[in-house]
Design an enzyme around this catalytic site. Sequence first.
Site, mmCIF file in Angstrom:
data_model
loop_
_atom_site.group_PDB
_atom_site.id
_atom_site.type_symbol
_atom_site.label_atom_id
_atom_site.label_comp_id
_atom_site.label_asym_id
_atom_site.label_seq_id
_atom_site.Cartn_x
_atom_site.Cartn_y
_atom_site.Cartn_z
ATOM 1 N N ASN A 62 9.472 0.049 -2.106
ATOM 2 C CA ASN A 62 9.237 -0.118 -0.663
ATOM 3 C C ASN A 62 9.414 -1.584 -0.280
ATOM 4 O OD1 ASN A 62 6.659 -0.638 -1.990
ATOM 5 N ND2 ASN A 62 5.760 -0.743 0.053
ATOM 6 N N PHE A 63 10.539 -2.146 -0.755
ATOM 7 C CA PHE A 63 10.895 -3.509 -0.352
ATOM 8 C C PHE A 63 11.341 -3.509 1.093
ATOM 9 C CE2 PHE A 63 12.044 -4.151 -4.998
ATOM 10 C CZ PHE A 63 10.951 -4.965 -5.244
ATOM 11 N N TYR A 74 4.477 -3.107 8.765
ATOM 12 C CA TYR A 74 3.158 -2.900 8.156
ATOM 13 C C TYR A 74 2.449 -1.737 8.866
ATOM 14 C CZ TYR A 74 3.303 -7.146 5.314
ATOM 15 O OH TYR A 74 3.619 -8.086 4.370
ATOM 16 N N GLU A 75 1.351 -1.311 8.260
ATOM 17 C CA GLU A 75 0.575 -0.158 8.732
ATOM 18 C C GLU A 75 0.483 -0.015 10.256
ATOM 19 O OE1 GLU A 75 -1.311 2.373 7.077
ATOM 20 O OE2 GLU A 75 -1.621 3.042 9.123
ATOM 21 N N GLN A 128 0.778 -1.247 0.000
ATOM 22 C CA GLN A 128 0.000 0.000 0.000
ATOM 23 C C GLN A 128 0.809 1.298 0.000
ATOM 24 O OE1 GLN A 128 -3.310 2.377 2.723
ATOM 25 N NE2 GLN A 128 -3.024 0.229 3.136
ATOM 26 N N SER A 129 1.881 1.350 0.821
ATOM 27 C CA SER A 129 2.544 2.652 1.007
ATOM 28 C C SER A 129 3.130 3.184 -0.302
ATOM 29 C CB SER A 129 3.641 2.527 2.070
ATOM 30 O OG SER A 129 4.630 1.606 1.654
ATOM 31 N N LYS A 140 10.948 -5.296 9.056
ATOM 32 C CA LYS A 140 9.813 -5.167 8.130
ATOM 33 C C LYS A 140 8.691 -4.478 8.889
ATOM 34 C CE LYS A 140 10.335 -9.192 5.143
ATOM 35 N NZ LYS A 140 9.743 -10.459 4.724
ATOM 36 N N LEU A 168 8.961 -8.746 -14.664
ATOM 37 C CA LEU A 168 10.412 -8.811 -14.796
ATOM 38 C C LEU A 168 10.993 -9.540 -13.595
ATOM 39 C CD1 LEU A 168 12.886 -7.610 -16.453
ATOM 40 C CD2 LEU A 168 12.940 -5.825 -14.725
ATOM 41 N N ASP A 222 0.767 3.767 5.994
ATOM 42 C CA ASP A 222 0.996 3.411 4.589
ATOM 43 C C ASP A 222 0.709 4.583 3.648
ATOM 44 O OD1 ASP A 222 1.883 0.820 4.838
ATOM 45 O OD2 ASP A 222 -0.108 -0.045 4.811
ATOM 46 N N GLY A 280 -7.419 20.488 19.018
ATOM 47 C CA GLY A 280 -6.995 21.885 19.005
ATOM 48 C C GLY A 280 -7.447 22.633 20.248
ATOM 49 N N GLY A 281 -7.310 23.937 20.211
ATOM 50 C CA GLY A 281 -7.655 24.763 21.364
ATOM 51 C C GLY A 281 -9.160 25.008 21.518
ATOM 52 N N GLN A 282 -9.961 24.495 20.609
ATOM 53 C CA GLN A 282 -11.418 24.682 20.692
ATOM 54 C C GLN A 282 -12.029 23.341 21.087
ATOM 55 O OE1 GLN A 282 -12.523 27.704 20.184
ATOM 56 N NE2 GLN A 282 -11.042 28.693 18.835
ATOM 57 N N ARG A 322 20.448 -6.645 -2.204
ATOM 58 C CA ARG A 322 20.614 -8.087 -2.482
ATOM 59 C C ARG A 322 20.377 -8.382 -3.961
ATOM 60 N NH1 ARG A 322 18.234 -8.263 2.650
ATOM 61 N NH2 ARG A 322 16.103 -8.544 1.896
HETATM 62 N N1 CAO Z 1 11.981 -9.994 -9.290
HETATM 63 C C1 CAO Z 1 12.709 -10.746 -8.446
HETATM 64 N N2 CAO Z 1 12.581 -10.646 -7.098
HETATM 65 C C2 CAO Z 1 11.686 -9.767 -6.621
HETATM 66 C C3 CAO Z 1 10.901 -8.938 -7.457
HETATM 67 C C4 CAO Z 1 11.085 -9.090 -8.864
HETATM 68 N N3 CAO Z 1 10.389 -8.356 -9.731
HETATM 69 N N4 CAO Z 1 10.102 -8.171 -6.688
HETATM 70 C C5 CAO Z 1 10.372 -8.503 -5.411
HETATM 71 N N5 CAO Z 1 11.336 -9.464 -5.374
HETATM 72 C C6 CAO Z 1 11.910 -10.074 -4.176
HETATM 73 C C7 CAO Z 1 12.691 -9.114 -3.334
HETATM 74 O O1 CAO Z 1 13.926 -8.814 -3.885
HETATM 75 C C8 CAO Z 1 12.763 -9.874 -2.017
HETATM 76 O O2 CAO Z 1 13.785 -10.828 -2.096
HETATM 77 P P1 CAO Z 1 14.892 -11.060 -0.940
HETATM 78 O O3 CAO Z 1 14.145 -11.208 0.337
HETATM 79 O O4 CAO Z 1 15.584 -12.305 -1.382
HETATM 80 O O5 CAO Z 1 15.791 -9.881 -0.930
HETATM 81 C C9 CAO Z 1 11.438 -10.638 -2.002
HETATM 82 O O6 CAO Z 1 10.913 -10.534 -3.321
HETATM 83 C C10 CAO Z 1 10.389 -10.145 -1.031
HETATM 84 O O7 CAO Z 1 10.357 -8.742 -0.922
HETATM 85 P P2 CAO Z 1 9.938 -8.063 0.455
HETATM 86 O O8 CAO Z 1 10.827 -8.625 1.534
HETATM 87 O O9 CAO Z 1 9.927 -6.621 0.292
HETATM 88 O O10 CAO Z 1 8.439 -8.594 0.625
HETATM 89 P P3 CAO Z 1 7.733 -9.249 1.891
HETATM 90 O O11 CAO Z 1 6.402 -9.649 1.386
HETATM 91 O O12 CAO Z 1 8.551 -10.291 2.544
HETATM 92 O O13 CAO Z 1 7.591 -8.007 2.909
HETATM 93 C C11 CAO Z 1 6.855 -5.798 3.560
HETATM 94 C C12 CAO Z 1 6.587 -7.054 2.713
HETATM 95 C C13 CAO Z 1 5.843 -4.771 3.196
HETATM 96 C C14 CAO Z 1 6.757 -6.154 5.038
HETATM 97 C C15 CAO Z 1 8.289 -5.282 3.262
HETATM 98 O O14 CAO Z 1 8.424 -5.101 1.895
HETATM 99 C C16 CAO Z 1 8.620 -3.975 3.976
HETATM 100 O O15 CAO Z 1 8.907 -3.931 5.175
HETATM 101 N N6 CAO Z 1 8.646 -2.862 3.206
HETATM 102 C C17 CAO Z 1 9.039 -1.567 3.718
HETATM 103 C C18 CAO Z 1 7.984 -0.957 4.567
HETATM 104 C C19 CAO Z 1 6.666 -0.820 3.849
HETATM 105 O O16 CAO Z 1 6.527 -0.243 2.821
HETATM 106 N N7 CAO Z 1 5.640 -1.351 4.509
HETATM 107 C C20 CAO Z 1 4.282 -1.069 4.098
HETATM 108 C C21 CAO Z 1 3.699 -2.133 3.366
HETATM 109 S S1 CAO Z 1 2.005 -1.763 3.164
HETATM 110 O O17 CAO Z 1 1.291 -2.260 4.587
#
Ligand code: CAO
Length: 415
Positions: free
Chosen positions: A95-96, A137-138, A16-17, A135, A71, A167, A246-248, A103
């Site tokens: 936002n990985f 989430y919201e 989402q973010s 990591k 991709l 997010d 606020g102040g009201q 990596r």
């Molecule tokens: N091709 C190949 N690999 C890909 C890819 C692509 N097109 N797109 C994603 N991947 C891979 C990533 O490189 C990652 O691999 P590694 O773990 O080996 O490095 C893997 O997919 C998973 O990505 P991720 O760790 O970002 O995803 P997740 O589902 O495990 O975690 C989240 C999700 C949201 C917790 C995490 O991305 C995060 O903390 N993001 C930052 C904060 C954020 O934006 N949070 C809000 C999310 S909305 O509630």
Amino acid sequence: MKALAGVKILDFTHVQSGPTCTQLLAWFGADVIKVERPGVGDATRGQLRDIPDVDSLYFTMLNHNKRSVTLNSKSDKGKEILTKMIEECDVMVENFAPGALDRMGFPWETIQEINPRMIYASIKGFGPGPFEDCKVYENVAQCAGGAASTTGMLGGVPIVTGAQIGDSGTGLHLALGIVTALYHREQSGRGQRVSTAMQDGVLNLCRVKLRDQQRLEHGPLEEYSQFGEGIPFGEATPRAGNDSGGGQPGRILKCKGWETDPDAFTYFITQAAVWKNICDVIGKPEWKEDENFSTPPARLPHLNEVFGAIEDWTMTKTKFEVMEICNPLNIPVGPILSMKEISEEPSLRETGTVVEVDHPERGSYLSVGCPIKLSDSPVEVERSPLLGEHTDEILKQVVGLSDDEIAEAKEAGAV
Ligand code: CAO
């Protein structure tokens, strides 16, 4: 011409973010190319599905006006294609989880080397410090950013809000950072790194609560209900229930029908400037001159009595009647609107804030349109792309691959 026409965004965002940010940029006219893993795509495509095998509303409502390319950016061919895309685009947004792009082999230094004009924008849960690798989430962001500890009723558990301040709020912050960096690039000719942490974004939105934390050192917070109730303050900004920030002073009050309708309530603000009007409306004209009620400081210890009297009046009216009566008298009030009422409100449809969108697989659905209106750059909300819908055209137009090369990349599982 749209405000951001000509800006190419390499959109590596998911959930989402990040998608909130790139959707806004797409609405302002940027060409947003959403990069997704072949066969998988953004995880939200499959989350909270209401129709089997059809992109969820979670996905469709956050990815309008974008193009989708698949991709595998971890494969050799995929890395080659991604490198070309970095050369061709103006902004890369991701936002990985922390370290994922490193990596993958694309840390900021490499991206800058490939394209010094690239603006590289990312969202993480936390900024540098003890939690930078987490990591997030919201709701984690709402808790770590100070929102949850200050939301809820006094004596109750901390509460997270339905507004996605972690997010979508951080996505908004990032969008501002990106357009600022684009503006700066006009003069400097160089891109830069734009980082936002969800904890920081939430805290920015909780600014007034840090204000109150410091005011506490100089005495009780007199506008909080607990002051009037004689409940002592602790060391930290407390949960303020529905007290006005606020102040009201303001509160949520029952309206006619509250016994059966969970949303038959109004917000009512006792703005000092219209106090006399309030006294007349609620049938307490004597409070206009009463020394316990006539001035804002005098009223602070009596807010429960004040709002009790106002509620005796609001309970005789519907939330819309309260609005109709109070608005002409400049008394700030607002009905508690349910999502059902909002989805049916004609004026929100007319301004494009609520839009009906057609989708080839799910049919028509409602979405929230762009809440920011630019007079010379109106927004037309277009449906979200199917997974990989634009892979071939993007590989041709942006990456410059021939049909044979595209076939080869597909064969190798890179797209
Ligand atoms: N091709 C190949 N690999 C890909 C890819 C692509 N097109 N797109 C994603 N991947 C891979 C990533 O490189 C990652 O691999 P590694 O773990 O080996 O490095 C893997 O997919 C998973 O990505 P991720 O760790 O970002 O995803 P997740 O589902 O495990 O975690 C989240 C999700 C949201 C917790 C995490 O991305 C995060 O903390 N993001 C930052 C904060 C954020 O934006 N949070 C809000 C999310 S909305 O509630």
